[in-house]
Scaffold this motif. Sequence first.
Motif, PDB file in Angstrom:
ATOM      1  N   LEU A 148     -12.947  17.483   8.514  1.00 19.03           N
ATOM      2  CA  LEU A 148     -11.849  16.210   8.970  1.00 19.03           C
ATOM      3  C   LEU A 148     -11.033  16.155   7.812  1.00 19.03           C
ATOM      4  O   LEU A 148      -9.811  15.706   8.112  1.00 19.03           O
ATOM      5  N   LEU A 149     -11.358  16.339   6.569  1.00 23.69           N
ATOM      6  CA  LEU A 149     -10.330  16.233   5.569  1.00 23.69           C
ATOM      7  C   LEU A 149      -9.100  17.276   5.692  1.00 23.69           C
ATOM      8  O   LEU A 149      -8.094  16.890   5.340  1.00 23.69           O
TER       9      LEU A 149
ATOM     10  N   VAL B  12      -5.916  15.746   3.767  1.00 21.31           N
ATOM     11  CA  VAL B  12      -6.184  14.804   2.432  1.00 21.31           C
ATOM     12  C   VAL B  12      -6.431  15.819   1.373  1.00 21.31           C
ATOM     13  O   VAL B  12      -7.534  16.771   1.495  1.00 21.31           O
ATOM     14  N   PRO B  13      -6.192  15.641   0.221  1.00 24.38           N
ATOM     15  CA  PRO B  13      -6.269  16.396  -0.967  1.00 24.38           C
ATOM     16  C   PRO B  13      -7.591  16.353  -1.284  1.00 24.38           C
ATOM     17  O   PRO B  13      -8.042  15.057  -1.578  1.00 24.38           O
TER      18      PRO B  13
ATOM     19  N   LEU C  46     -10.293   7.425   8.075  1.00 28.76           N
ATOM     20  CA  LEU C  46      -9.137   8.530   7.932  1.00 28.76           C
ATOM     21  C   LEU C  46      -8.154   7.603   7.249  1.00 28.76           C
ATOM     22  O   LEU C  46      -7.600   7.790   6.175  1.00 28.76           O
ATOM     23  N   PRO C  47      -7.795   6.211   7.749  1.00 28.60           N
ATOM     24  CA  PRO C  47      -6.791   5.697   7.079  1.00 28.60           C
ATOM     25  C   PRO C  47      -7.001   5.273   5.611  1.00 28.60           C
ATOM     26  O   PRO C  47      -6.136   5.626   4.799  1.00 28.60           O
ATOM     27  N   LEU C  48      -8.378   5.066   5.151  1.00 30.54           N
ATOM     28  CA  LEU C  48      -8.704   4.804   3.706  1.00 30.54           C
ATOM     29  C   LEU C  48      -8.589   6.324   3.110  1.00 30.54           C
ATOM     30  O   LEU C  48      -7.941   6.378   2.073  1.00 30.54           O
ATOM     31  N   LEU C  49      -8.884   7.177   3.589  1.00 35.66           N
ATOM     32  CA  LEU C  49      -8.972   8.590   2.825  1.00 35.66           C
ATOM     33  C   LEU C  49      -7.543   9.028   2.689  1.00 35.66           C
ATOM     34  O   LEU C  49      -7.213   9.626   1.487  1.00 35.66           O
ATOM     35  N   ARG C  50      -6.388   8.781   3.650  1.00 36.76           N
ATOM     36  CA  ARG C  50      -5.215   9.079   3.518  1.00 36.76           C
ATOM     37  C   ARG C  50      -4.375   8.390   2.432  1.00 36.76           C
ATOM     38  O   ARG C  50      -3.446   8.790   1.892  1.00 36.76           O
TER      39      ARG C  50
END
Length: 694
Positions: free
Chosen positions: A648-649, A654-655, A468-472
């Motif tokens: 999750l997204l 997260v777009p 999640l930190p990366l995706l955000r």
Amino acid sequence: MFDHVFRPGAIGGLVLPHRVVMGAMHLNLETLDDGGEALAAFYAERARGGAALLVTGGTAVSAAGAGGPSYGIVDDPGHRAALARTAAAVREAGGRIALQLFHAGRYALPGAPGTDGGAPFAPSAVHSRFARATPRELTGQQVLATVEDFARAARTARELGFDAVEVMGSEGYLINQFTAPLTNRRTDEWGGDPVRRLRFPLAVAAAVREAVGPGFPVLFRMSGADLVEDGTPAEDTAALAVALVQAGVDALAVGIGWHESPVPTVQAQVPPGTWAGYARNVKRALRAAGRPAVPVIASNRYNRLAQVEEVLAGGEVDFVALARPFLADPQIVAKSRAGRTEAVDLCIACNEACVDRSFGSEPVSCLVNPRSGHESEFPARLPSPLRRGRYAVIGAGPAGLEAARTLARLGQRVEVFEARQEVGGQFRLAALVPGKAEFGETVRHHVRELAELGVEVRLGHRVGHRDLPLLRSLDGVVLATGVLARRPELPGLALPHVLDYHQAFADPQALGARVAVIGGGGIAVDLAHLLTAGPHTKATPERFLSSHPLTAGGGVAFAPPPPRAPVREVTLMRRGGRVGQGIGPSTRWVVMGELRAAGVRLLTGISYEEITREGVVVRNAAGAAELVAADHVVLASGQEAERDVAQLLERAGVPYEAAGGAAGTEALNAVRATAEGLRAAHRLLGRRRARAGG
């Protein structure tokens, strides 16, 4: 590597830098209400990619000659404007372009423009299985008027800025219908014997030559073999070739087969070079008549310039026309000339987005290159600067690979996450099937291109909460996680001899002598081909032709493949209608014929009762129960979207854009998946541009 390919050549007074012609393709772009923007962009991109001479899809010489509502008609002012724009765009891109002059004859659809809502026109009233109609016989006056239609269209082509014209006289369209005893049963001056059957194509050729004047190149696409019973006899084909040259034709392009032919001509099952012999026959006829300098153009089922080099090296063919390979990669010539053949996106002859669509109304495109036909919608470069963003693509199947390379080509930094230890998704399965090995080549090409573009691919990485930190931190995500095999509600699923289709493809040799497949869609059909394939032998033109023996009759025709001893007893079962539903119409009849030849049993309209240790108990429409004996039962009855990562997204805000199976399983196939990968990438960039206010 390509001494013969890149040798200059000439067609009439038109000098060309090499021996590759882009063959005609009907695109369904011809009648778009966009002023010709999409049509011009399509051809100009191929001219920039190195195509020396491009031949357009057929432009109808009259309203009655249109193959359907999406065909351009030369008398239509809107289409003329689109053609002029296209010719100018190709010339500006450094290419040369020929307008194909077309009349569908009995292949026009009933109610097409110019038929007054009735049946199409043809030499004789012989029913067409392709159009599913019996045409009206042309009167003598209508025949003469049609000759003039071709001449008028040729004059128009020159006025609009085209460099040449090609007369369409092959593939079972009107001119070809006049040459075949099957469809020309006239007894007047236009039929009744070989000389009179050839009179119409010769009249058209002479009229076109007179209309454009000396020095303007005239190509004629003639049929090398009709591949239908009572088609044009070989001796008539040779005589026509010589007479066309005497009438002023500058080059002969050789087509193969009719739409009603019982033999495949352009499908993946046909080895490259299979039809070269028919082009050689035409060249030999010209040589025997003292006209060896007139160029002959071979076509059908080439997808690599190495194959073109081989046929040209034989010395009996002067040019080779490629059509679908220019859909797959507009730069096939430029890349090959630069020694980068490994960088060419290969046509895999799936026909799904090209041939199959050409008979409908949806714009023609390409499974391996979904930008084809959409060049003006999805430009190769961003229309205005956009800072380099960071994106992730989750899933490395066909949709994910296309999304990743699209983003990277447009200058973005991209990382790909794939839960499995290899990329390709269901393309990996397709590549195992006889005749589909080049699906694997598409995967390898994408991997190679992603590496060149600096895309990092992380295998064995299932995206989860830890990411999640990366995706955000990203500008956006393309979700392309694909599908899971659906498990039907059925007693006996837990038995050890029950597998899903992924397991069956992973180790087909481990399956027993009797296999029952629950499901009858494309995956089930592919699995049946894999399970019934004999020892691997390289597909060659000689083997292909020997497996389709000639039948008796006045024309060239082929019988269905003969039955062969089955490797396994395979049964495909489906609750609904026909097996293979959803496979494209130009391919389905071929693969189903191969299954029947392999002895595959097809059960439809049944219901499943249970799986037992002995097989599958089914019940037919009459209510009778039957045990389908099987050593293994394979589940291939559908798919479900994998939604865990999407949830999750969504929770993380997260777009993202979904593509392929992650966007839904209805009507899912590889064409839809790659097109959605392309569109998802562009949508993400569009969202970011909107957020930036420009």
